[in-house]
Design an enzyme around this catalytic site. Structure first.
Site, short mmCIF file in Angstrom:
data_model
loop_
_atom_site.label_atom_id
_atom_site.label_comp_id
_atom_site.label_asym_id
_atom_site.label_seq_id
_atom_site.Cartn_x
_atom_site.Cartn_y
_atom_site.Cartn_z
N LEU A 26 -58.01 1.30 19.97
CA LEU A 26 -56.71 1.40 20.65
C LEU A 26 -56.28 2.86 20.82
CD1 LEU A 26 -53.92 -0.07 21.42
CD2 LEU A 26 -53.24 0.49 19.09
N ASP B 82 -35.96 -0.45 21.59
CA ASP B 82 -34.50 -0.30 21.67
C ASP B 82 -33.79 -1.18 20.65
OD1 ASP B 82 -32.14 0.67 22.66
OD2 ASP B 82 -32.14 -0.57 24.46
N HIS C 29 -33.54 3.47 12.69
CA HIS C 29 -34.80 4.09 13.14
C HIS C 29 -35.87 3.93 12.06
CE1 HIS C 29 -32.76 5.49 16.61
NE2 HIS C 29 -32.03 6.40 15.99
C1 FPP Z 1 -33.77 3.36 20.59
O1 FPP Z 1 -32.80 2.72 19.81
C2 FPP Z 1 -34.75 4.03 19.74
C3 FPP Z 1 -35.05 5.35 19.81
C4 FPP Z 1 -34.41 6.25 20.78
C5 FPP Z 1 -36.02 5.98 18.89
C6 FPP Z 1 -37.23 5.16 18.52
C7 FPP Z 1 -37.91 5.83 17.40
C8 FPP Z 1 -38.40 5.25 16.29
C9 FPP Z 1 -38.43 3.79 16.12
C10 FPP Z 1 -38.92 6.03 15.14
C11 FPP Z 1 -39.57 7.36 15.37
C12 FPP Z 1 -40.85 7.32 16.09
C13 FPP Z 1 -42.10 7.32 15.58
C14 FPP Z 1 -43.23 7.33 16.50
C15 FPP Z 1 -42.41 7.31 14.15
P1 FPP Z 1 -31.30 3.20 19.95
O2 FPP Z 1 -31.02 4.21 18.92
O3 FPP Z 1 -31.01 3.63 21.35
O4 FPP Z 1 -30.54 1.86 19.63
P2 FPP Z 1 -29.11 1.41 20.18
O5 FPP Z 1 -29.26 1.24 21.67
O6 FPP Z 1 -28.89 0.11 19.48
O7 FPP Z 1 -28.14 2.46 19.78
#
Ligand code: FPP
Length: 254
Positions: free
Chosen positions: A144, A33, A50
């Protein structure tokens, strides 16, 4: 066996973290997050957060593999994330494909199984193809197991399990009297995997957000204010160190 890791707190100040290599959590699950807020702080589009988050994934997967963690589950896209703007959803799907293509060789060389949990049939076809190919080419590895949780929701997983259980009862494959915890676990995406010992959530939020609802019954939680793109190997070490100091009683007494 204790292993010591140093992490830099400031230019002169180092913190030493020790990890008991005989008590490494078998299964670590992470709610990645804070990508959006990380980007906002830098006046960048959310998608850049991201992208930076993928760099963290690389480092954390590698370290989990080095430490001998057996399962690492990363919450990459929830059943609720479809509500985000199309542009962001598309960017996440593209990052997934890029990640699988770019990292496949190194992950495979390191004996990692590239697995997924969640209903991937709703993902773009290209994502499905890359995920299945990655899984088929790594499923016999013995290191893993990397679970990418994609279009995953804990409630959705349980509803699917209940429906299949009802169907199997109707078809005479199982009987109602035999339903127990083990049987329910066997109907989940995480069949044959141990429940997560440790669930990590960075970025300051302290909630489960529909993640591994059945499986987290006795998980230890570790929160931090660090946003996922800033989450480093030393934070993983700290989380494992703190986990090792917890008294896990599973409802029992010592
Ligand atoms: C949450 O941060 C993050 C996500 C919903 C996406 C996580 C995905 C990745 C890191 C990359 C893609 C995945 C792979 C496996 C390559 P948020 O956007 O909710 O952050 P915020 O709460 O600060 O808005």
């Amino acid at each position: 066996m204790l292993k010591f890791f140093s992490s830099k707190k400031s230019n002169e100040d180092f913190e030493h973290i020790h990890i008991d290599m005989d008590n490494i959590p078998k299964h670590i699950a992470i709610i990645m997050d804070g990508n959006g807020r990380w980007a906002k702080e830098r006046k960048l589009p959310r998608t850049m957060g991201h992208k930076a988050g993928v760099e963290t994934i690389r480092d954390i997967v590698k370290e989990c593999s080095n430490l001998g963690v057996k399962y690492l589950t990363l919450y990459a896209f929830s059943t609720e994330n479809w509500r985000r703007p199309n542009e962001e959803v598309n960017a996440l799907m593209n990052l997934l494909v890029q990640y699988l293509r770019k990292e496949f060789k190194e992950l495979n060389d390191n004996n990692v199984v590239i697995n997924h949990i969640g209903d991937i049939s709703k993902l773009p076809v290209l994502c499905q193809q890359e995920l299945l190919e990655a899984y088929n080419n790594t499923k016999d590895n013995s290191g893993l197991v990397l679970n990418l949780a994609l279009n995953y929701g804990g409630r959705d997983e349980l509803i699917r399990a209940f429906k299949t259980i009802c169907k199997d009862i109707k078809d005479g494959k199982i009987s109602e009297e035999n339903i127990n915890e083990k049987m329910v676990s066997d109907y989940l995406y995480t069949v044959n995997m141990p429940d997560p010992d440790l669930i990590i959530r960075p970025s300051g939020e302290q909630r489960i957000s529909n993640f591994l609802l059945w499986q987290c019954a006795y998980s230890e939680f570790w929160y931090s204010n660090i946003k996922w793109p800033d989450f480093k190997v030393e934070h993983l070490h700290k989380a494992i160190h703190d986990y090792q100091s917890r008294d896990r009683r599973f409802g029992n007494v010592k």
